[in-house]
Write a protein that holds these residues in place. Structure first.
Motif: not given
Length: 858
Positions: A592-597
């Motif tokens: 899933v799209f997520q805010n990690v990176g």
């Protein structure tokens, strides 16, 4: 960049006007006619979200994605109507566009009306041909090699001598006509009317692009210029005949077989077939037949433009009110038909059933900007302040029938065909303010702030804040007043935060459901009912943010005969929107799209503009720029690698990855071993972890697709009425994974098991036999130095001034030139400039064209 500085030649789409002309900007355009381009400013700022810059035309931010039947938005814009192009890269310049500016901004201004009557007519004709093909065996050499490798299968060979790559290409025509009329409409309204038509044939048989455009610009003013209107209205009709990418089949097809076979039941084309007429499995289809038997037509109509009102208040002239309303709508249709006798269509029980597909789309973009501009002077201080509001809404819908000839086509349930889908609208709102302070024309300060909201995020994460600041100091005024050679010296610093919300989901925070197709149903008794399946969801998804730091120097020498700039930049993107894996059972998908990176880019740019000679009879000017940047991933999901890129020979053969500490799209491969003579040893790879087993644990990171440095050089000379110009581009240090050789340069590919097939001559340097070694397609032997030097265009022209008489303001310019003049490179493939993040699995070749034309003014 003004129109006089644009690249010359067959520039069918607008972005090619600036290719190689601006430091930090790269434009990679396919060889397909009218095709869109991959535009990157300073390498982009994201991983899984969009890296495309924001494109703004006359104040209207546009969606550059292609609609049904089209190639891209910029294919709808007539380049001859463009007056200037500005590229915003620094944080302080882009932050005012906060919500979509993390990848830079391209501002396109079209030509306006004028009071004096004038007529311009521009004509250009070009004839093109393929400049290069993949080096495979010719028929005679092929017979020799095949006989050596498979002496018992020689009966499979034919008697023809066919160059299949040349057979799928043709000599092309290119015709461009543009007529522009300028003058006062009704005696008081400066107006400009532009009518244009561009016809471009692609190298692939049947492939063509035909664009007709009409543009109207009105810019009247009233009440002693207190009230100004700017009206831009454009219509574009685009007709395409698309052609499939058949290069892979042309490379692999037996060169001893003919194109046509009078006994063939497949439209009279040679195909690999059994005595009973059935097609041989696991063999390529005749690429010429695939092109000639496919009728893939697209039509796209687009209306776009804006109306801007600029009112300087009578009772308070320091204050202006600006209202800008924009509208952009495109409607497209596409039909694809292939007859039952075409071997290249879908099959059931090894019998083709043809193709009959229809699709259409409708895309809308509505804009409303309203803002105040206040200007005042206090002694030595010039001050201006802008504050306002922006609203933009994107809507789209599609209708797709699927292949109605397909007997397995699901036709029941919402997930079956035909399908009508209306995407969830995307709404963007913004509140913005900016101030510019100029003290004594020496110290310049810019402050800006923007608060943006996107409907892609939930109410708790909907808004992002994007501030920016910049300071410039004209150093010459304080320290170098007496330095006559130095005409300008300015130092600049800047900082700003921009946002990113453009990723492949319109409402990920909502729990949505999809209905299964006819093949995924649940039975209640004897009644089949479609199943509603939960879509993946992330309620906490939020803005991706990029913080940029800039420092630069603008310089000028000898009364600005020599000007340029040096820029240093550092970009830090955090909360990267990444489509990454999640624990089993935690979502309705395994990713899933997520805010990690996190991702950083640092670099330096240098530009130089020189008027080398400036005299009454002879003028010579040059433009040179160089860019270096380095990209690095600093954080990923749980620190884990992320496989990316194209599969080389099948599922699971991706040759690239994301890894912390390395550049995006780094190659992840086996280390090839060589004998003492420097020849590669087949099946021998380095045991890098020393465990005595050669497996995926022994792969290592080896180079990446990004260049170390890029160059652009353009020059123009005028001697009296004679003009000459050319432009060059260079890329150094970039690598390409030659997927064509990796997938086919093995002797075993001469025999598909059912028929004979061709292979690249690269096999002569390796003597690789097998294609069954799963490690071979991922060997570092396929990674090649792809540095190059290209001359994009060279033009020679002559102008006849006042050709209609000494009293007439008229001119006639005749010119000739060449497009895609040459490429110097050590890369063994077709072209080192590939469009798959550095993996060459065949591309649409860029044609070399001879051009002639005329520019008429009266």
């Amino acid at each position: 960049m003004a129109a006089k500085d644009f690249n010359k030649g067959a520039n069918v789409t607008t972005e090619n006007l600036l290719n190689g002309r601006i430091a930090g900007v790269t434009v990679n355009t396919s060889g397909a006619p009218g095709s869109g381009s991959e535009i990157r400013i300073r390498g982009g700022a994201s991983l899984s979200a969009s890296n495309d810059p924001l494109i703004v035309i006359d104040g209207l931010p546009i969606d550059n994605s292609a609609g049904t039947g089209s190639t891209s938005f910029l294919a709808s814009l007539n380049p001859s109507t463009v007056e200037s192009i500005s590229v915003l890269k620094d944080a302080s310049a882009t932050a005012i566009y906060g919500s979509r500016a993390s990848n830079g901004v391209i501002l396109i201004t079209t030509k306006k009306g004028s009071k004096n009557l004038a007529v311009d007519y521009n004509f250009q004709y070009g004839s093109g041909k393929v400049a290069n093909t993949v080096d495979v065996f010719g028929a005679d050499q092929y017979r020799t090699v095949f006989t050596e490798q498979f002496p018992g299968l020689v009966s499979r060979l034919g008697t023809a001598n066919t160059d299949w790559q040349k057979a799928i290409y043709r000599t092309t025509d290119y015709v461009d006509n543009n007529l522009s009329l300028r003058g006062n409409l009704f005696g008081a309204v400066p107006a400009r009317l532009t009518i244009g038509n561009t016809y471009q044939e692609g190298l692939r048989l049947t492939n063509s692009f035909n664009r007709s455009t009409v543009g109207l610009a009105l810019n009247p003013s009233f009440f002693e210029d207190h009230l100004k209107f700017r009206v831009n209205a454009n219509y574009a009709n685009e007709k395409n005949r698309f052609a499939d990418g058949v290069e892979g089949s042309a490379i692999a097809y037996d060169p001893t077989q003919p194109i046509y076979d009078a006994t063939s039941i497949y439209g009279g084309f040679h195909e690999y077939q059994l005595p009973d007429g059935q097609l041989v499995t696991q063999t390529p289809r005749n690429p010429v037949a695939q092109l000639l038997q496919t009728n893939d037509l697209g039509k796209y109509d687009r209306i776009f433009g804006n109306v801007e009102l600029d009112y300087k208040l009578h009772f308070f002239p320091q204050l202006r009110l600006v209202i800008n309303g924009g509208y952009d709508q495109g409607r497209g249709v596409r039909t694809r038909k292939v007859g039952l006798d075409a071997a290249s269509t879908g099959q059931k029980d090894n019998i083709p059933y043809g193709t009959n597909e229809y699709s259409n789309s409708n895309k809308k973009n509505k804009l409303l900007d309203a803002y105040f501009v206040y200007n005042e002077t206090f002694g030595k201080t010039v001050f201006d302040f802008t504050a306002g509001y922006s609203y933009q809404k994107f809507e789209s819908g599609t209708y797709v029938t699927g292949n109605t000839n397909d007997p397995t086509l699901p036709t029941t349930g919402v997930g079956g065909f035909p399908q009508r889908r209306n995407a969830i609208p995307i709404v963007l709102v913004g509140f913005f303010g900016r101030t510019n302070i100029n003290y004594d024309d020496k110290y310049l300060l810019t402050l800006s702030y923007r608060r943006d909201g996107s409907s892609r995020f939930s109410k708790d994460n909907r808004f992002g804040n994007f501030p920016a600041a910049a300071f410039a100091w004209k150093v010459k005024s304080d320290f170098f007043k007496e330095a006559t050679a130095l005409s300008d010296l300015k130092m600049r610093v800047g900082w700003g935060i921009t946002g990113q919300q453009n990723f492949d989901s319109n409402a990920l925070y909502l729990q949505l459901y999809s209905t299964g197709s006819g093949s995924s149903q649940y039975y209640f008794g004897d009644t089949p009912l479609p199943i509603a399946v939960s879509n993946r969801i992330n309620e906490t998804i939020k803005w991706e943010e990029t913080t940029t730091y800039n420092a630069g120097i603008d310089y000028g020498f000898y009364n600005n005969r020599l000007t340029g700039a040096v820029d240093f930049f550092y970009k830090d993107s955090k909360d990267l929107i990444t489509d990454g894996s999640v624990p089993d059972g935690s979502n309705f998908s395994n990713s899933v799209f997520q805010n990690v990176g996190r991702f950083t880019t640092k670099g330096v740019e240098f530009s130089l503009n020189a008027e080398i000679v400036k005299s009454a009879d002879f003028n010579w000017s040059t433009n040179f720029n160089v860019t270096h940047f380095d990209r690095k991933i600093t954080k990923l999901i749980n620190g884990a690698d992320f496989r990316v890129g194209e599969n080389v020979t099948g599922t699971g053969t991706q040759a690239q990855l994301y890894r912390e500490g390395y550049a995006p799209f780094s190659y992840f491969v086996y280390k090839q071993l060589y004998d003492t003579a420097g020849k590669p040893i087949e099946g021998a790879y380095a045991d890098l972890n020393g465990d005595g087993i050669i497996n995926a644990s022994d792969k290592y990171i080896y180079k990446n697709n990004a260049p170390k440095v890029t160059f652009g050089f353009a020059t123009s000379m005028n001697y009296k009425n004679l003009d000459f110009s050319f432009n060059l581009r260079a890329s150094l240090g970039n690598s390409v994974f030659n997927g064509v050789n990796a997938g086919r340069a093995q002797y075993q590919n001469l025999n598909t098991g059912n028929a004979a097939g061709n292979i690249p001559v690269n096999v002569l340097s390796t003597d690789f036999q097998t294609k069954s070694d799963s490690r071979l397609p991922l060997s570092d032997i396929w990674i090649e130095n792809a540095s190059y030097l290209k001359m994009d265009n060279i033009t020679l022209g002559y102008t006849f001034p006042k050709w209609l008489g000494k009293e007439k303001d008229s001119s006639l310019r005749l010119f000739a030139g060449c497009q895609n003049v040459f490429t110097i490179t050590d890369y063994s493939g077709l072209d080192p400039e590939v469009d798959k993040n550095g993996v060459d699995l065949t591309i649409y070749p860029r044609q070399r064209s001879i051009l002639v034309g005329a520019n008429v003014k009266f």
